[in-house]
Design a protein around this motif. Sequence first.
Motif, PDB file in Angstrom:
ATOM      1  N   PRO A  19       3.211 -80.197  43.259  1.00 54.59           N
ATOM      2  CA  PRO A  19       4.524 -79.842  42.699  1.00 54.59           C
ATOM      3  C   PRO A  19       5.632 -80.544  43.477  1.00 54.59           C
ATOM      4  O   PRO A  19       5.673 -80.485  44.710  1.00 54.59           O
ATOM      5  N   VAL A  20       6.540 -81.215  42.783  1.00 52.35           N
ATOM      6  CA  VAL A  20       7.631 -81.965  43.417  1.00 52.35           C
ATOM      7  C   VAL A  20       8.952 -81.426  42.883  1.00 52.35           C
ATOM      8  O   VAL A  20       9.155 -81.342  41.669  1.00 52.35           O
ATOM      9  N   LEU A  21       9.850 -81.049  43.793  1.00 58.84           N
ATOM     10  CA  LEU A  21      11.193 -80.570  43.445  1.00 58.84           C
ATOM     11  C   LEU A  21      12.208 -81.594  43.932  1.00 58.84           C
ATOM     12  O   LEU A  21      12.248 -81.919  45.122  1.00 58.84           O
ATOM     13  N   VAL A  22      13.035 -82.096  43.014  1.00 57.31           N
ATOM     14  CA  VAL A  22      14.111 -83.031  43.347  1.00 57.31           C
ATOM     15  C   VAL A  22      15.426 -82.287  43.181  1.00 57.31           C
ATOM     16  O   VAL A  22      15.810 -81.916  42.068  1.00 57.31           O
ATOM     17  N   SER A  23      16.115 -82.048  44.294  1.00 63.41           N
ATOM     18  CA  SER A  23      17.374 -81.315  44.281  1.00 63.41           C
ATOM     19  C   SER A  23      18.325 -81.952  45.284  1.00 63.41           C
ATOM     20  O   SER A  23      17.938 -82.193  46.436  1.00 63.41           O
ATOM     21  N   GLY A  24      19.532 -82.245  44.844  1.00 66.92           N
ATOM     22  CA  GLY A  24      20.496 -82.873  45.730  1.00 66.92           C
ATOM     23  C   GLY A  24      20.102 -84.260  46.170  1.00 66.92           C
ATOM     24  O   GLY A  24      20.485 -84.700  47.258  1.00 66.92           O
ATOM     25  N   GLY A  25      19.311 -84.948  45.354  1.00 66.53           N
ATOM     26  CA  GLY A  25      18.874 -86.290  45.694  1.00 66.53           C
ATOM     27  C   GLY A  25      17.701 -86.345  46.643  1.00 66.53           C
ATOM     28  O   GLY A  25      17.274 -87.439  47.030  1.00 66.53           O
ATOM     29  N   THR A  26      17.155 -85.190  47.051  1.00 61.81           N
ATOM     30  CA  THR A  26      16.033 -85.135  47.982  1.00 61.81           C
ATOM     31  C   THR A  26      14.807 -84.580  47.270  1.00 61.81           C
ATOM     32  O   THR A  26      14.885 -83.535  46.619  1.00 61.81           O
ATOM     33  N   ALA A  27      13.689 -85.277  47.413  1.00 61.25           N
ATOM     34  CA  ALA A  27      12.429 -84.843  46.799  1.00 61.25           C
ATOM     35  C   ALA A  27      11.550 -84.195  47.860  1.00 61.25           C
ATOM     36  O   ALA A  27      11.337 -84.763  48.935  1.00 61.25           O
TER      37      ALA A  27
ATOM     38  N   LEU B  66      -2.569 -84.476  39.376  1.00 65.08           N
ATOM     39  CA  LEU B  66      -1.531 -84.042  38.452  1.00 65.08           C
ATOM     40  C   LEU B  66      -0.256 -83.794  39.253  1.00 65.08           C
ATOM     41  O   LEU B  66      -0.279 -83.069  40.254  1.00 65.08           O
ATOM     42  N   VAL B  67       0.839 -84.401  38.827  1.00 65.63           N
ATOM     43  CA  VAL B  67       2.127 -84.233  39.495  1.00 65.63           C
ATOM     44  C   VAL B  67       3.051 -83.470  38.546  1.00 65.63           C
ATOM     45  O   VAL B  67       3.315 -83.923  37.430  1.00 65.63           O
ATOM     46  N   ALA B  68       3.520 -82.300  38.995  1.00 66.72           N
ATOM     47  CA  ALA B  68       4.475 -81.495  38.238  1.00 66.72           C
ATOM     48  C   ALA B  68       5.839 -81.655  38.908  1.00 66.72           C
ATOM     49  O   ALA B  68       6.080 -81.092  39.976  1.00 66.72           O
ATOM     50  N   GLU B  69       6.725 -82.421  38.298  1.00 67.32           N
ATOM     51  CA  GLU B  69       8.023 -82.753  38.904  1.00 67.32           C
ATOM     52  C   GLU B  69       9.147 -82.063  38.150  1.00 67.32           C
ATOM     53  O   GLU B  69       9.135 -82.000  36.917  1.00 67.32           O
ATOM     54  N   VAL B  70      10.115 -81.549  38.893  1.00 72.76           N
ATOM     55  CA  VAL B  70      11.292 -80.925  38.301  1.00 72.76           C
ATOM     56  C   VAL B  70      12.528 -81.467  39.013  1.00 72.76           C
ATOM     57  O   VAL B  70      12.590 -81.514  40.239  1.00 72.76           O
ATOM     58  N   ARG B  71      13.499 -81.898  38.215  1.00 77.27           N
ATOM     59  CA  ARG B  71      14.786 -82.376  38.737  1.00 77.27           C
ATOM     60  C   ARG B  71      15.831 -81.295  38.456  1.00 77.27           C
ATOM     61  O   ARG B  71      16.188 -81.042  37.304  1.00 77.27           O
ATOM     62  N   LEU B  72      16.311 -80.662  39.533  1.00 75.48           N
ATOM     63  CA  LEU B  72      17.194 -79.506  39.427  1.00 75.48           C
ATOM     64  C   LEU B  72      18.629 -79.919  39.712  1.00 75.48           C
ATOM     65  O   LEU B  72      18.926 -80.506  40.757  1.00 75.48           O
ATOM     66  N   ASP B  73      19.530 -79.606  38.784  1.00 74.12           N
ATOM     67  CA  ASP B  73      20.959 -79.877  38.933  1.00 74.12           C
ATOM     68  C   ASP B  73      21.710 -78.546  38.859  1.00 74.12           C
ATOM     69  O   ASP B  73      21.669 -77.852  37.835  1.00 74.12           O
ATOM     70  N   ARG B  74      22.406 -78.203  39.954  1.00 73.90           N
ATOM     71  CA  ARG B  74      23.199 -76.969  40.010  1.00 73.90           C
ATOM     72  C   ARG B  74      24.671 -77.306  39.799  1.00 73.90           C
ATOM     73  O   ARG B  74      25.176 -78.275  40.367  1.00 73.90           O
ATOM     74  N   LEU B  75      25.349 -76.484  39.000  1.00 74.34           N
ATOM     75  CA  LEU B  75      26.773 -76.675  38.806  1.00 74.34           C
ATOM     76  C   LEU B  75      27.524 -76.398  40.102  1.00 74.34           C
ATOM     77  O   LEU B  75      28.448 -77.121  40.471  1.00 74.34           O
ATOM     78  N   TYR B  76      27.105 -75.340  40.804  1.00 72.08           N
ATOM     79  CA  TYR B  76      27.597 -75.029  42.147  1.00 72.08           C
ATOM     80  C   TYR B  76      26.595 -74.058  42.755  1.00 72.08           C
ATOM     81  O   TYR B  76      25.790 -73.442  42.042  1.00 72.08           O
ATOM     82  N   PRO B  77      26.569 -73.901  44.097  1.00 69.90           N
ATOM     83  CA  PRO B  77      25.573 -73.029  44.737  1.00 69.90           C
ATOM     84  C   PRO B  77      25.610 -71.617  44.176  1.00 69.90           C
ATOM     85  O   PRO B  77      26.658 -70.966  44.146  1.00 69.90           O
ATOM     86  N   GLY B  78      24.473 -71.154  43.702  1.00 64.81           N
ATOM     87  CA  GLY B  78      24.370 -69.823  43.119  1.00 64.81           C
ATOM     88  C   GLY B  78      24.803 -69.725  41.684  1.00 64.81           C
ATOM     89  O   GLY B  78      24.713 -68.654  41.083  1.00 64.81           O
ATOM     90  N   GLY B  79      25.255 -70.850  41.097  1.00 65.46           N
ATOM     91  CA  GLY B  79      25.750 -70.826  39.728  1.00 65.46           C
ATOM     92  C   GLY B  79      24.732 -71.322  38.729  1.00 65.46           C
ATOM     93  O   GLY B  79      23.530 -71.414  39.030  1.00 65.46           O
ATOM     94  N   PRO B  80      25.178 -71.649  37.511  1.00 71.36           N
ATOM     95  CA  PRO B  80      24.253 -72.133  36.474  1.00 71.36           C
ATOM     96  C   PRO B  80      23.566 -73.426  36.915  1.00 71.36           C
ATOM     97  O   PRO B  80      24.117 -74.219  37.686  1.00 71.36           O
ATOM     98  N   SER B  81      22.369 -73.641  36.417  1.00 71.46           N
ATOM     99  CA  SER B  81      21.605 -74.838  36.755  1.00 71.46           C
ATOM    100  C   SER B  81      20.808 -75.295  35.545  1.00 71.46           C
ATOM    101  O   SER B  81      20.467 -74.498  34.668  1.00 71.46           O
ATOM    102  N   LYS B  82      20.531 -76.585  35.525  1.00 65.83           N
ATOM    103  CA  LYS B  82      19.723 -77.202  34.480  1.00 65.83           C
ATOM    104  C   LYS B  82      18.617 -77.999  35.135  1.00 65.83           C
ATOM    105  O   LYS B  82      18.836 -78.645  36.168  1.00 65.83           O
ATOM    106  N   ALA B  83      17.425 -77.962  34.562  1.00 68.98           N
ATOM    107  CA  ALA B  83      16.270 -78.626  35.172  1.00 68.98           C
ATOM    108  C   ALA B  83      15.541 -79.454  34.126  1.00 68.98           C
ATOM    109  O   ALA B  83      15.363 -79.018  32.988  1.00 68.98           O
ATOM    110  N   LEU B  84      15.122 -80.645  34.545  1.00 62.53           N
ATOM    111  CA  LEU B  84      14.281 -81.521  33.734  1.00 62.53           C
ATOM    112  C   LEU B  84      12.884 -81.500  34.321  1.00 62.53           C
ATOM    113  O   LEU B  84      12.684 -81.881  35.484  1.00 62.53           O
ATOM    114  N   PHE B  85      11.903 -81.048  33.554  1.00 62.32           N
ATOM    115  CA  PHE B  85      10.512 -80.946  33.993  1.00 62.32           C
ATOM    116  C   PHE B  85       9.731 -82.137  33.426  1.00 62.32           C
ATOM    117  O   PHE B  85       9.781 -82.397  32.220  1.00 62.32           O
ATOM    118  N   VAL B  86       8.991 -82.826  34.298  1.00 63.31           N
ATOM    119  CA  VAL B  86       8.228 -84.003  33.901  1.00 63.31           C
ATOM    120  C   VAL B  86       6.802 -83.846  34.431  1.00 63.31           C
ATOM    121  O   VAL B  86       6.597 -83.572  35.624  1.00 63.31           O
TER     122      VAL B  86
END
Length: 410
Positions: free
Chosen positions: A149-157, A221-241
């Motif tokens: 599982p790979v999490l990409v958040s804030g430009g860091t994987a 198998l690589v499960a990757e998600v790119r997480l984009d937060r509007l602001y800390p603790g706020g709404p977020s959108k994620a792209l799962f690949v």
Amino acid sequence: MLFRRSAAIIAAAFLVLAGLGGAVIAQMESGERGILPIDSSGTLEITGIQVDVGGKDADSARYAGWRIAQREGFKALWAKTNKRPASEAPNLSDSTLDGLVSSIVVEREQIGPNRYIATLGLLFDRARAGELLGFAGQIRRSAPMLLIPVLVSGGTATSVELRNPWQRAWAQFRTSQSPIDYVRVSGLGVDPLLVNAAQTRRPGRGWWRNILDLYGAANILVAEVRLDRLYPGGPSKALFVGRFGPDGETIGSFELTAKDGNDLPRMMSEGVQRMDDLFAQALAAGIVRGDPDLIIQLPPPPVEEEEEAPTAPVIQPTVVQVLVTERGDAGAVAQSVAQIRGLAGVIWVTQAALPNGGANLSVNFRGDASALGSLLTSRGWAVTNRGGVLYVTRGAAPGIAPVPPPGQSQ
């Protein structure tokens, strides 16, 4: 004099920063790694059952809500298993459901003086509920697949280098209903050095062969998600690949959203479910499969060059069915399967659970059933060959309880 004093101040500042950095690294290494995957081999799970019921007091309302959740949960699980409407599911009595449900998971609940509102999940005993759901407890599964599982958040994987909600969601995922035989890493020990986000970008087969051989897997198998937060603790959108293999072949992708930080675990859990569906569809299409090039093959035995002696034939691998008949806990069964995977000549092993405990294994072995049985016997296993099917037990013949060590009661 002023120059020497400034130099001393700068040197002291560097020492303080170095000490703080060491403290941060020590804290990360001691408490921020390692999420052990749950054992889900003997349970069937259904989530998202919503109840809203009243009662004469809080306890009565809660009890009535759990009763309703058991009924609705079984129908939802039956519909999911058989791909048919829940209205066609059988109506079971509450006493029967009490014997099938192993536990109730509270996802969210609100308890009032005479009202109970909740979202619940239910865990059904696989051996007891299997026949009522339309299967005997065994499922055709893929070759073992190493999941990263790979999490990409804030430009860091990151993968298992640090604890993160994506790894936690995969650790809590119950794999018993999935056709994919996942090999999940916990992040403890050498996992962060071998299975990390950087490793997923390396296509070289040589290093992948060593990693897959260590974890007993046949592909990646690589499960990757790119997480984009509007602001800390706020709404977020994620792209799962979803990706497959050392080359990172893309299987599919989808997007999900979370309304705030408290909704993030729900989004990650839903992402795991949909990612598993992607992998299952790729398995049915023949995309997800074991790769012989990634499996370390044993060299053939040397052939002595003699004019009169015929050339020794190359032993072709065969698939031997092995039934591990011991009835220990899931950890003991998993340890037995790991020992069989580590035997010389074993190329890969696929596993299916038995209704009464143990494991049904398909072992790809360089030799026949007799040769594999002899190898297991030499390692201390009790082996019975019945028509080419090996019934094995560690340390005792099948059906005979092992003798306890001195000083322990029967």
